[in-house]
Design a protein around this motif. Structure first.
Motif, PDB file in Angstrom:
ATOM      1  N   SER A 174      28.316  58.005  25.220  1.00  0.00           N
ATOM      2  CA  SER A 174      29.511  58.853  24.181  1.00  0.00           C
ATOM      3  C   SER A 174      29.183  58.528  22.814  1.00  0.00           C
ATOM      4  N   THR A 234      31.373  59.450  34.245  1.00  0.00           N
ATOM      5  CA  THR A 234      32.273  60.929  34.945  1.00  0.00           C
ATOM      6  C   THR A 234      33.683  59.835  35.321  1.00  0.00           C
ATOM      7  N   GLU A 239      36.815  59.918  35.103  1.00  0.00           N
ATOM      8  CA  GLU A 239      38.643  60.522  35.365  1.00  0.00           C
ATOM      9  C   GLU A 239      38.057  60.897  36.443  1.00  0.00           C
ATOM     10  N   PRO A 255      40.252  60.083  28.729  1.00  0.00           N
ATOM     11  CA  PRO A 255      39.003  61.201  27.485  1.00  0.00           C
ATOM     12  C   PRO A 255      38.481  60.463  26.297  1.00  0.00           C
ATOM     13  N   SER A 304      35.508  59.701  27.570  1.00  0.00           N
ATOM     14  CA  SER A 304      34.418  60.092  29.052  1.00  0.00           C
ATOM     15  C   SER A 304      32.739  60.892  28.269  1.00  0.00           C
ATOM     16  N   ALA A 346      33.892  64.370  28.574  1.00  0.00           N
ATOM     17  CA  ALA A 346      35.158  65.120  27.927  1.00  0.00           C
ATOM     18  C   ALA A 346      34.429  65.057  27.185  1.00  0.00           C
ATOM     19  N   GLU A 389      31.925  68.354  27.440  1.00  0.00           N
ATOM     20  CA  GLU A 389      33.053  69.302  28.071  1.00  0.00           C
ATOM     21  C   GLU A 389      33.482  70.504  26.420  1.00  0.00           C
ATOM     22  N   GLN A 390      33.513  69.003  24.652  1.00  0.00           N
ATOM     23  CA  GLN A 390      34.246  69.327  23.970  1.00  0.00           C
ATOM     24  C   GLN A 390      33.044  69.381  22.780  1.00  0.00           C
TER      25      GLN A 390
END
Length: 600
Positions: free
Chosen positions: A462, A482, A484, A513, A516, A519, A522-523
């Motif tokens: 992260s 992961t 979540e 998130p 994560s 996350a 993805e962002q």
């Protein structure tokens, strides 16, 4: 996914580096294979056979072959009851983290299997006429205590069906054994006592389960020592009467144990691992080297023999006198030193760093640094000596242990400050440490790498995805990427107890998130990223390979060509990593060789 081609390509490219590392490690494997049986543990595996050497017994073969009639794995623990002619062995599956208990009757140089149990925890105790161990449930959670004897068969002593708690055994003393059940911020301690064959066991709760109450206990000479981690004191005595003992100033107690009848307390002093012997007074306290570990081994009069190690201290037996001094002190590797640094955290908290460096051969020219992190579950980032990490340091790469909040370096408050809704503080602290290192004139800010494993890889990854410009390379070992997904699986082995640490996606905790790596992947927008090396186990049920592949899929779809394909090294092992041996050593050398190449 097929990852073998990338690993084979890197192995060929890095061959000169890994060959040098293997050469420098020497012939330790060969020496281990050829050493005399007298220097081995009394239970060992040789040529596919499980062998037992009776200690102090006469009138029969010196070495017995324990015949199980099945393949054997690695010996995790063992217990011999010489008066009954019994040997109990816990074997670990070499390709996973499963354990099996085998009980043998030994006579005339052979062992006959008389009882077995699968899916157990790797510890067995004797209590009265019985053997006692912990059995795991379908999700690999230790949940009940069993007792067995030849005369009385199998009995259940204790069970905890709450998925948030994990059961374990403490010390045993004659006819009693301590049972723990620990979970989210609290614990329960029971004392199981063997009465006789007709009555069996009595089980009494000596520390009831209460919120925010975490205790440890040890049993010796009929006396129970209970350590209260919240109140930070000991209670010593029998169930009817227990006297209170305060801790030395500045010492934080975590666990209590017994060696040769002497009670000791493991804890922290000034952020370092420490051991205290209450019976010898407040001065009888010994502190490990920076970033190191310390463990009592035996007692000799008023001297305590302690195993001591650190990244720059090869494991050695040191001797502590009862006044806290050393008769034989730990000896570091020559030309390598350790020091403590402090990075300013984003909220004003100072975050400690332990930095290991070799003596510079080229003056004060900036050198690369490998920043290691864990920061989860209240577990401190302490390390035993690892010859490969030592070679990394000796090659000119500094190794920084970043003691971020969420770990246990300064006790329970240090952990509580970064768990649950505050878990992102661990990531903030790690970034603060790396930023501090990058600003130092003796650090090459273009050659900073990160190394983290398991839950610590969540913190590291992260951080890397938030600030990829700070890192040149990242090596992740059995990474938890992961939360979540894994924490939503109620049958996962650690999901329920991990909710307190990372949040519960099932109940909609909105902060999951924010920590994560999935996350973040993805962002984030397309950007330049450091090189990645990921180590995974094909039999890992804690951070399964599918979860790593899910993260890789998202990273690839978002980053496209700007995402340099990571090297994923998959081994036939579980979460605890590969077993010892030439193949494991070669795999470890390849992973460390990649870091040497990426940062050197």
């Amino acid at each position: 996914m097929n990852f073998d081609d990338a690993v084979a390509s890197e192995a060929l490219r890095l061959r000169s580096v890994t060959d040098r590392l293997l050469s420098e490690l020497g012939t330790a494997d060969a020496a281990s294979e050829t050493r005399a049986p007298a220097t081995r543990s009394p239970v060992w595996i040789e040529d596919g056979r499980l062998l037992y050497r009776a200690v102090g017994e006469g009138g029969g073969p010196d070495v017995a072959e324990l015949v199980a009639g099945r393949p054997v794995g690695n010996v995790a623990s063992w217990l011999a009851l010489h008066d009954k002619g019994l040997v109990a062995v816990c074997l670990r599956d070499p390709g996973g983290d499963e354990y099996e208990l085998l009980v043998f009757r030994v006579a005339q140089g052979l062992g006959r299997l008389i009882h077995s149990d699968a899916r157990v925890s790797p510890a067995v105790r004797s209590c009265g006429d019985c053997l006692v161990w912990v059995q795991r449930d379908h999700a690999h959670r230790p949940h009940r205590v069993l007792a067995w004897s030849e005369d009385d068969g199998l009995r259940e002593l204790y069970i905890d069906d709450d998925p948030r708690f994990r059961v374990s055994l403490g010390s045993a003393d004659g006819r009693q054994v301590v049972v723990f059940s620990r979970g989210a911020g609290c614990s329960e301690i029971a004392l199981a006592e063997h009465q006789n064959s007709s009555v069996g066991f009595s089980v009494a709760i000596v520390v009831p389960r209460e919120e925010n109450s975490v205790c440890a206990a040890a049993l010796t000479g009929g006396y129970l020592t209970i350590l209260d981690r919240k109140a930070q004191h000991l209670r010593v005595g029998q169930r009817g009467r227990m006297d209170r003992t305060e801790f030395p100033s500045g010492f934080f107690g975590e666990r209590v144990g017994v060696v040769d009848g002497l009670v000791y307390v493991e804890g922290r002093m000034d952020g370092r691992a420490a051991v205290w012997c209450p019976a010898w007074g407040v001065a009888a306290l010994w502190v490990a080297p920076y970033g190191g570990v310390i463990q009592p081994a035996r007692v000799d009069g008023r001297r305590l023999h302690l195993g001591v190690s650190s990244p720059i201290h090869p494991l050695e037996m040191c001797i502590g006198a009862d006044d806290g001094s050393w008769d034989v002190a730990p000896t570091p590797r020559p030309d390598v030193d350790a020091g403590r640094l402090w990075a300013g955290g984003r909220d004003g908290t100072d975050i400690p760093i332990t930095l290991f460096r070799s003596a510079p051969a080229d003056g004060d020219r900036p050198r690369p640094v490998l920043a290691m992190v864990y920061g989860c579950y209240g577990i401190p980032l302490d390390s035993m000596f690892d010859p490969l990490i030592a070679l990394l340091i000796e090659s000119g790469i500094g190794v920084a242990l970043c003691h971020v909040r969420g770990g246990g370096e300064w006790g329970s408050d240090w952990h509580s400050a970064a768990k649950g809704r505050w878990k992102s503080r661990s990531i903030d602290d790690y970034l603060a440490c790396v930023e501090y290192l990058a600003d130092r004139p003796d650090v090459d800010d273009r050659r900073i790498g990160c190394l983290a494993s398991s839950a610590g890889a969540l913190v590291a990854t992260s951080a890397v995805l938030r600030r990829p410009d700070l890192f040149a390379a990242a090596e992740l070992v059995h990474p938890f990427l992961t939360p979540e997904l894994i924490l939503a699986d109620e049958d996962a082995p650690l999901a329920a107890t991990d909710w307190e640490e990372f949040g519960n996606p099932v109940s909609g905790d909105g902060w999951v998130p924010s920590v994560s790596p999935l996350a973040f992947a993805e962002q984030m927008e397309r950007t330049d990223l450091p090189k990645f090396w990921i180590r995974a186990g094909s039999s890992d049920f804690r951070t399964p390979l599918w979860s790593i592949e899910a993260w890789l899929d998202v990273m690839t779809s978002v980053q496209g060509q700007s995402w340099p394909a990571p090297v994923v090294q998959v081994g036939a092992h579980a979460h605890s990593g590969p077993s010892d041996g030439p193949e494991a050593r070669a795999a470890n050398c390849l992973a460390i060789g990649w870091l040497v190449d990426a940062l050197g």
